[in-house]
Scaffold this motif. Structure first.
Motif, PDB file in Angstrom:
ATOM      1  N   SER A 392      42.395 -21.275  72.197  1.00 42.18           N
ATOM      2  CA  SER A 392      42.979 -21.013  70.887  1.00 42.18           C
ATOM      3  C   SER A 392      43.372 -19.558  70.709  1.00 42.18           C
ATOM      4  CB  SER A 392      42.005 -21.423  69.779  1.00 42.18           C
ATOM      5  OG  SER A 392      40.814 -20.657  69.846  1.00 42.18           O
ATOM      6  N   ASP A 394      44.533 -17.760  73.485  1.00 45.30           N
ATOM      7  CA  ASP A 394      45.340 -17.428  74.659  1.00 45.30           C
ATOM      8  C   ASP A 394      46.686 -16.837  74.237  1.00 45.30           C
ATOM      9  OD1 ASP A 394      47.348 -18.099  76.960  1.00 45.30           O
ATOM     10  OD2 ASP A 394      45.365 -18.384  77.841  1.00 45.30           O
ATOM     11  N   ARG A 397      49.885 -19.059  73.532  1.00 46.89           N
ATOM     12  CA  ARG A 397      50.064 -20.002  72.419  1.00 46.89           C
ATOM     13  C   ARG A 397      51.349 -19.699  71.659  1.00 46.89           C
ATOM     14  NH1 ARG A 397      46.156 -16.293  70.572  1.00 46.89           N
ATOM     15  NH2 ARG A 397      46.386 -15.562  68.404  1.00 46.89           N
ATOM     16  N   ASN A 454      53.899 -25.101  67.478  1.00 46.37           N
ATOM     17  CA  ASN A 454      54.644 -24.310  68.453  1.00 46.37           C
ATOM     18  C   ASN A 454      56.037 -23.980  67.931  1.00 46.37           C
ATOM     19  OD1 ASN A 454      55.038 -22.977  70.934  1.00 46.37           O
ATOM     20  ND2 ASN A 454      55.943 -24.800  71.871  1.00 46.37           N
ATOM     21  N   TRP A 579      51.192 -26.650  73.247  1.00 45.46           N
ATOM     22  CA  TRP A 579      50.741 -25.851  74.387  1.00 45.46           C
ATOM     23  C   TRP A 579      51.822 -25.715  75.462  1.00 45.46           C
ATOM     24  CZ3 TRP A 579      46.020 -23.723  73.526  1.00 45.46           C
ATOM     25  CH2 TRP A 579      45.259 -24.299  72.516  1.00 45.46           C
ATOM     26  N   TYR A 582      51.726 -22.379  77.443  1.00 43.61           N
ATOM     27  CA  TYR A 582      50.401 -22.370  78.077  1.00 43.61           C
ATOM     28  C   TYR A 582      50.404 -23.276  79.313  1.00 43.61           C
ATOM     29  CZ  TYR A 582      45.281 -23.422  78.032  1.00 43.61           C
ATOM     30  OH  TYR A 582      43.962 -23.621  78.329  1.00 43.61           O
ATOM     31  N   GLY A 716      42.688 -29.535  72.903  1.00 50.46           N
ATOM     32  CA  GLY A 716      42.460 -28.573  71.835  1.00 50.46           C
ATOM     33  C   GLY A 716      41.345 -28.995  70.897  1.00 50.46           C
TER      34      GLY A 716
END
Length: 843
Positions: A392, A394, A397, A454, A579, A582, A716
């Protein structure tokens, strides 16, 4: 100066010194810390030093908890007093909604083991009589935190780092980063003082490092440009004022000691005492972002002019809350830059696209987070993974679509939202809509109330009157805070809409916009061998699909993929929409590493190339039969010609579609992956075909409820870097007969806890959100990771982790919601339709 090191930490504030300290603590004995000026000369020097536990993020709560405990032991180790005043923290509430927020936060705090107390207005007045309480509902009190001197704690960590072998070099600026293929070559410039400014000299040096960590604070955008990456960490002005001594406070201290930190979230400020007076720190609307393109060379330990007009309301509310402050004069003021990100949480982890480059940027609460950030980032660097799931936080994101303007708008919003009510379904309006699927306007016209994933606008639910079928509210791009949904910590007015949508999927048919799914195409001679090594499950046959997982080096879950095998060496990978960057980074780096071993591999991110509709429910086959172009449309979608867990290229009207027979809701259904530019045509045809078959548009909230009825894990929540697929109960998607990345580490972990589904007899007006503590015989034994309502069972539902011995159907547990304990029972996996009869239904 050393010319080669194991790790180079760039930035000498609280975060950078903590990282250097913890790298040494974890065994790296060759670490250098660089600071372009003096230690603490960035935001650290003007920080107010508050240490708030309060945070809705599970990972961030762990980080804050570690920091507070760590700071208390620094003096014993270093001999330097870190200036920690454990005075307690009183967070007040002016409304029941605010108390509901505190109770939801307390659920997270309880799972981490953070101590807290509940206080009534009377309790507050008895213990802290300087506080006006006649308009308060209550408060939550943290007895173990308080405030700290930022410079002192930074110097204590710096001394501790030196004692552990870290070299600290001041007045050196990193001006260039070059990856040689095995290490970083960092060009440094000696900084000198000239006319009160810090300027670059002609002296340069090169240092090579196996790993580099950037903790450059307000200089984060300059760092990003030097690295050739993008991230949204940009400073925002934060001002606070210091008053003259308050005689009433001075008198109170004579018999009571230091006053606790006060936070009036509804008034948008914090207050702590300072030399007999008060420090008032507001989080007002209108604070501007600064230095979006870099900090001027002339700006050192400097400040901006105070804007008192901007904080007038907050100042007046401070006087209202502490009446004795009304006659106290102002002694000092500060207005300095504090770095923010769009969600207010820092960027901690590997930099996108780069090897052995680690980011620790965007710390809006840097003093609070510094200790824990250093510990958990060091774990990632030294051990390969942290003991808590850091996904969460990173840096990836936020994808490459983030621009400077977007970051400015969202960072300013994050600052202004520090003290808003943080609903678990919170949707913030700035910089929206931005990423929209073609059908966005069509869905908005049908009552869609959008969430943001996102950057994509995705319907959370549709405000449709179930009786009339008409739009129940004005359609708009972002739900207004005063609108009909009136966000709540309980069942908001959106709840009936979501229940109607969930029932439609179970009884007739629902259409879900799943365009935000991340999608990658992996092909080439080496693709099969690579994916076989990269993922846990057997690869599907051509025309079939499999659910599978990519693991971390620690054997925990890094990514969940649905893999569609289009041809012998051609694969279509689908993963969670939130994600995308990611997943892409991990996939691309792994391919680059393994291509020499497996052969040529091509990978393309096709997320924006294809839209996705998920059609599910008992009538879904009949709807598609009306559109499919096939010599035998009646049998084209039968089990014989189109079996469950298969994929086919079909034509729906004029649209070529890759149809995948799978449904995240657990009903008969298909995912319809289609060319993005043809989405509106397909949407119109589907709605026409389903009109007399009671097709209903369905949002993410109903889908989340439905997937829990099938015990479908979500990345997540149930799936993350702190649990293995075996702990998540996904044994059937792990092929232990083959070798795959992370396999031995996964086996070595064993089963520390197990994921279960629970049916919950909760309150009549609320469901769990997925962060509540689970108890057995009065002891906390686990936590929920998801929660919601089950239309199939007519009660609350949740998923979470408990000890393996308790992961048995029929086990009776308790779940804490709104300070009360409610009955919960572990069920069998997939409590709704455990035999999958609905999904496999023929026709």
């Amino acid at each position: 100066m050393k010319t080669h090191v194991k790790a180079l930490v760039v930035g000498g504030g609280a975060v950078g010194t903590s990282i250097a300290y913890h790298l040494a603590k974890h065994g790296w004995d060759d670490v250098v810390l660089l600071e372009r000026d003096e230690l603490t000369s960035g935001s650290t020097w003007h920080a107010a030093g508050l240490l708030p536990y309060f945070n809705m993020s599970y990972a961030t709560t762990w980080i804050h908890d570690y920091s507070i405990k760590f700071y208390k032991q620094l003096e014993e180790e270093t001999g330097l007093n870190a200036g920690f005043y454990v005075v307690g923290n009183l967070r007040m509430a002016q409304s029941q909604a605010r108390m509901d927020e505190y109770m939801l936060y307390a659920a997270t705090a309880e799972t981490v083991g953070v101590p807290f107390e509940w206080m009534t207005p009377g309790d507050i007045k008895d213990r802290f009589p300087l506080v006006r309480t006649d308009d308060l509902v209550g408060a939550i009190y943290h007895p173990t935190d308080g405030y700290i001197n930022p410079a002192d704690v930074t110097m204590a960590m710096a001394k501790g780092a030196r004692q552990r072998g870290v070299t600290i070099e001041r007045r050196w600026q990193a001006d260039g980063y070059a990856w040689t293929g095995s290490e970083w070559r960092v060009t440094l410039t000696k900084m000198v003082e000239k006319g009160g400014n810090l300027v670059a000299s002609d002296e340069q040096q090169v240092i090579t490092a196996e790993h580099v960590v950037t903790a450059t604070g307000n200089h984060a955008q300059r760092t990003a440009r030097l690295l050739g990456i993008k991230h949204p960490a940009i400073p925002v002005e934060h001002q606070y004022i210091v008053t003259e001594p308050d005689p009433a406070l001075v008198e109170w201290r004579k018999t009571n000691g230091q006053h606790p930190v006060l936070r009036d979230a509804d008034a948008k400020w914090y207050v702590r005492e300072e030399r007999g007076g008060w420090i008032l720190g507001p989080y007002e609307h209108g604070a501007p972002a600064r230095f979006e393109y870099g900090v001027p060379d002339s700006f050192r330990a400097d400040l901006f002019p105070l804007e008192l007009d901007r904080i007038e309301q907050e100042y007046l509310s401070f006087i209202h809350r502490i009446p004795s402050s009304e006659e106290v004069g102002l002694k000092d003021d500060f207005n300095g830059p504090i770095c923010y990100t769009p969600d207010g949480n820092p960027l901690i982890g590997p930099a996108p696209g780069l090897r052995n480059m680690w980011l620790a940027e965007g710390f809006s609460f840097g003093i609070t987070a510094a200790g824990g950030a250093g510990e958990y980032l060091a774990q990632m660097m030294v051990q390969g993974e942290a003991e808590i799931d850091m996904a969460s936080l990173d840096p990836k994101r936020f994808g490459d679509w983030v621009t400077t303007e977007y970051a400015v708008q969202k960072d300013e919003e994050a600052y202004a939202h520090v003290y808003i009510l943080h609903h678990p379904d919170e949707e913030r309006p700035a910089a929206r809509p931005l990423r929209t699927a073609p059908c966005y306007d069509r869905m908005a016209a049908r009552g869609a109330q959008f969430g943001c994933v996102n950057g994509w606008e995705r319907p959370n639910y549709f405000a449709i009157d179930p009786e009339s079928g008409k739009v129940a509210a004005r359609a708009k791009s972002v739900v207004d805070f005063s609108d009909h949904d009136a966000r709540s910590f309980r069942r908001g007015r959106w709840w009936d809409f979501a229940r109607s949508e969930a029932q439609a999927v179970r009884e007739t048919a629902g259409l879900i916009d799943a365009t935000a799914f991340a999608k990658h195409r992996v092909s080439g001679p080496g693709a099969t061998a690579f994916l076989d090594w990269f993922t846990t499950n057997k690869l599907p046959r051509v025309g079939r699909i499999n659910l599978t997982y990519a693991l971390t080096v620690a054997g925990t879950t890094r990514t969940e993929y649905t893999i569609v095998r289009l041809a012998e060496d051609d694969y279509y990978l689908i993963s969670a929409g939130g994600w995308e960057a990611y997943d892409e980074d991990y996939l691309f780096k792994a391919i680059k590493d393994k291509a020499p071993e497996f052969g040529q591999i091509t990978c393309e991110n096709v997320t924006t190339k294809y839209g996705v509709f998920a059609l599910a429910g008992p009538n879904s086959r009949a709807i598609l039969q009306r559109l499919i172009r096939d010599p035998e449309p009646v049998t084209a979608l039968s089990n014989k010609r189109f079996p469950w867990l298969s994929a086919q290229a079909i034509e729906l009207g004029m649209v070529p579609v890759t149809a995948i027979r799978v449904a995240y809701t657990g009903e008969l259904g298909w995912e319809l992956h289609h060319p993005m530019e043809m989405q509106n045509h397909l949407f119109d045809r589907l709605m026409e075909a389903g009109e007399d078959l009671d097709l209903q548009l369905v949002g993410a909230r109903a889908q989340n409820w439905l997937r829990q009825e099938k015990s479908y894990r979500a990345f997540g929540t149930e799936l993350g870097r702190d649990a293995t697929p075996l702990e998540a109960g996904l044994d059937r998607f792990v092929d232990l007969d083959k070798d795959f990345h992370g396999k031995q580490a996964m086996l070595d972990k064993g089963i520390r806890s197990k994921c279960v589904t629970l049916l919950i007899d909760g309150p009549d007006d609320a469901d769990p959100w997925g962060r509540e503590a689970l108890l057995h015989d009065g002891e906390k034994i686990g936590r929920l990771t998801s929660g919601g309502y089950s239309v199939a069972f007519g009660k609350s539902i949740g998923m979470g982790y408990v000890p393996d011995a308790l992961a048995v159907p029929g086990t009776k547990l308790k779940v804490r919601m709104f300070r009360a304990l409610w009955d919960a029972e572990v069920t069998e996996d997939s409590p709704y339709d455990p035999s999958n009869a609905a999904i496999r239904k023929d026709g």
